[in-house]
Scaffold this active site. Structure first.
Site, PDB file in Angstrom:
ATOM      1  N   SER A  56       0.591  20.711  -9.686  1.00 40.33           N
ATOM      2  CA  SER A  56       1.912  20.446 -10.264  1.00 40.33           C
ATOM      3  C   SER A  56       1.995  18.974 -10.676  1.00 40.33           C
ATOM      4  CB  SER A  56       2.991  20.741  -9.226  1.00 40.33           C
ATOM      5  OG  SER A  56       2.900  19.790  -8.176  1.00 40.33           O
ATOM      6  N   ASP A  93       0.419  23.272 -13.436  1.00 42.89           N
ATOM      7  CA  ASP A  93       1.562  24.117 -13.066  1.00 42.89           C
ATOM      8  C   ASP A  93       2.852  23.433 -13.554  1.00 42.89           C
ATOM      9  OD1 ASP A  93       2.847  26.222 -11.746  1.00 42.89           O
ATOM     10  OD2 ASP A  93       2.936  25.155  -9.826  1.00 42.89           O
ATOM     11  N   ASP A 115       6.298  24.424 -19.487  1.00 40.94           N
ATOM     12  CA  ASP A 115       7.508  25.071 -18.981  1.00 40.94           C
ATOM     13  C   ASP A 115       8.734  24.619 -19.781  1.00 40.94           C
ATOM     14  OD1 ASP A 115       9.620  26.126 -17.665  1.00 40.94           O
ATOM     15  OD2 ASP A 115       9.055  25.410 -15.673  1.00 40.94           O
ATOM     16  N   GLY A 190      10.089  28.164  -3.552  1.00 43.82           N
ATOM     17  CA  GLY A 190      10.483  27.612  -2.259  1.00 43.82           C
ATOM     18  C   GLY A 190      10.539  28.661  -1.152  1.00 43.82           C
ATOM     19  N   SER A 278       4.353  27.919  -1.436  1.00 38.61           N
ATOM     20  CA  SER A 278       5.117  27.741  -0.186  1.00 38.61           C
ATOM     21  C   SER A 278       4.417  28.348   1.032  1.00 38.61           C
ATOM     22  CB  SER A 278       6.508  28.365  -0.330  1.00 38.61           C
ATOM     23  OG  SER A 278       7.219  27.710  -1.346  1.00 38.61           O
TER      24      SER A 278
HETATM   25  P1  13P Z   1       6.326  29.686  -4.164  1.00 39.92           P
HETATM   26  O1  13P Z   1       7.298  28.589  -3.884  1.00 39.92           O
HETATM   27  O2  13P Z   1       6.956  31.030  -3.967  1.00 39.92           O
HETATM   28  O3  13P Z   1       5.069  29.557  -3.413  1.00 39.92           O
HETATM   29  O4  13P Z   1       5.968  29.601  -5.734  1.00 39.92           O
HETATM   30  C1  13P Z   1       4.982  28.714  -6.195  1.00 39.92           C
HETATM   31  C2  13P Z   1       4.960  28.600  -7.685  1.00 39.92           C
HETATM   32  O5  13P Z   1       5.538  29.386  -8.406  1.00 39.92           O
HETATM   33  C3  13P Z   1       4.194  27.501  -8.246  1.00 39.92           C
HETATM   34  O6  13P Z   1       4.347  27.421  -9.625  1.00 39.92           O
HETATM   35  O1  G3H Z   2       6.640  25.510  -8.605  1.00 37.87           O
HETATM   36  C1  G3H Z   2       6.542  24.537  -7.879  1.00 37.87           C
HETATM   37  C2  G3H Z   2       5.329  24.409  -7.030  1.00 37.87           C
HETATM   38  O2  G3H Z   2       5.536  25.005  -5.792  1.00 37.87           O
HETATM   39  C3  G3H Z   2       4.917  22.982  -6.932  1.00 37.87           C
HETATM   40  O3  G3H Z   2       5.747  22.275  -6.101  1.00 37.87           O
HETATM   41  O4  G3H Z   2       6.321  20.282  -7.469  1.00 37.87           O
HETATM   42  O5  G3H Z   2       6.590  20.252  -4.979  1.00 37.87           O
HETATM   43  O6  G3H Z   2       4.309  20.227  -6.002  1.00 37.87           O
HETATM   44  P1  G3H Z   2       5.743  20.652  -6.140  1.00 37.87           P
HETATM   45 ZN    ZN Z   3       6.243  28.012 -10.335  1.00 36.91          ZN
END
Ligand code: 13P
Ligand code: G3H
Ligand code: ZN
Length: 332
Positions: A56, A93, A115, A190, A278
């Protein structure tokens, strides 16, 4: 320009074709540090599963983009050393804008998400197309998003989710040329995916969430036959981890995720990529809290990161084998 091909990574094209045909989903696990990367690779090599390592914007800020790229290079070599050259994608991501997506494409990523889901439709189309036009010059695949997930997506916090409109998906994918589409059917980011009011409760007080909107997914599949669909926010928030964390001093009330049976069902559809972050955070935290409580004298990080890495590996293997069905498909 640093091409992902030079470090043995692959893009998502063949992976998604195989997943669609084989009726399974590719795990997309977020990583920010060495222990997470090692656990992902150990699990996927043992399960013989293809994998998407995702990073991310927050991970880039935490760990540094060059370190992450070199960890992905290390992941390829580590898999080889462990005895199975599983296909590995390095994916951005929730790419927030063209500049970050370009920077990843120029620096060894084999796949990027742009996104634009919070933007008005036409702006999402224009931004996604700009990224696709650049990415495709370098054989990098692009994931886009239509619809809004609840919860927090990096800096974008949405109060309420808005399901993807099936009537928009053909226009969106044909105008943008994206390679896969993240949709909103009730998952969210989350550890609190639903409010307690949206759930029912079992006799022992466990929250049971409402089901995902499979009717929306089916309608999207009808509109876009054979097109790879992505589910974000797909952690299951295992009750066992929540209990361990709370038993050893943590406070994470109202935690609730997506039941595994629903993800199993989604994996057999056009859903080719399932994002899980998560659950990894919960697995690590549960293992570390337990270890620290039982070993108050511990102060060497290797001592408590080892059980955390082992718990992560167990959890990732379970996802590949029992939930997403990707185990055994590394050579498809
Ligand atoms: P979770 O918070 O459900 O693990 O989702 C992660 C996600 O979508 C990362 O892009
Ligand atoms: O979609 C979000 C992912 O769980 C990444 O989370 O931005 O805290 O690294 P983060
Ligand atoms: Zn996501």
């Amino acid at each position: 320009m640093f091409s992902y091909k030079d470090i043995g990574l692959v893009n998502t094209k063949h992976m998604f074709e195989a997943a669609m045909k084989g009726k399974y989903a590719i795990p997309a696990f977020n990583f920010n540090n060495m222990e997470q990367m090692q656990a992902i690779i150990q699990a996927c090599v043992e399960a013989k599963s293809p994998v998407i390592l995702q990073v991310s914007k927050g991970a880039r800020a935490y760990a540094d983009k060059y370190i992450l790229r070199n960890m992905a290079r290390g992941a390829v070599e580590y898999a080889h050393e462990l005895g199975c050259d599983i296909p590995i994608v390095l994916h951005l991501d929730h790419g927030p804008n063209f500049e970050v997506a370009k920077d990843c494409i120029d620096n060894g990523f084999s796949s990027v998400m742009i996104d634009g889901s919070a933007l008005p439709y036409d702006e999402n189309v224009a931004l996604t197309k700009q990224v696709v036009d650049y990415a495709h010059k370098y054989d990098v695949t692009v994931e886009a998003e239509l619809g809004v997930l609840g919860g927090v997506e990096d800096d974008v916090a949405a109060e309420e989710s808005k399901y993807t409109k099936p009537e928009e998906v053909v226009d969106f994918t044909s105008k943008t040329g994206c390679d896969s589409l993240a949709i909103s059917i009730g998952t969210s980011h989350g550890r609190c995916k639903f409010t307690p009011e949206q759930c029912t409760r079992t006799a022992d007080g466990i929250l049971v969430p409402p089901p995902l909107a499979f009717n929306v997914l089916e309608e999207i599949e009808k509109q876009l036959p054979g097109f790879p669909i992505v589910l974000h926010g797909s952690s299951s928030v295992p009750v066992e981890y929540v209990k361990i964390i709370e038993q050893y001093g943590g406070k994470i009330p109202d935690s609730v995720g997506i039941p595994e049976e629903q993800l199993r069902k989604a994996s057999k559809s056009a859903v080719c990529k399932i994002n899980i972050d998560s659950d990894g955070r919960l697995a690590m935290t549960a293992a570390i809290r337990k270890f620290m409580a039982e070993n108050p004298g511990a102060f060497d990080p290797r001592e408590y990161l080892k059980p955390a890495r082992e718990e992560l590996k167990k959890m990732y293997m379970h996802k590949c084998t029992d939930v997403l069905g990707s185990a055994g498909h590394a050579m498809d």
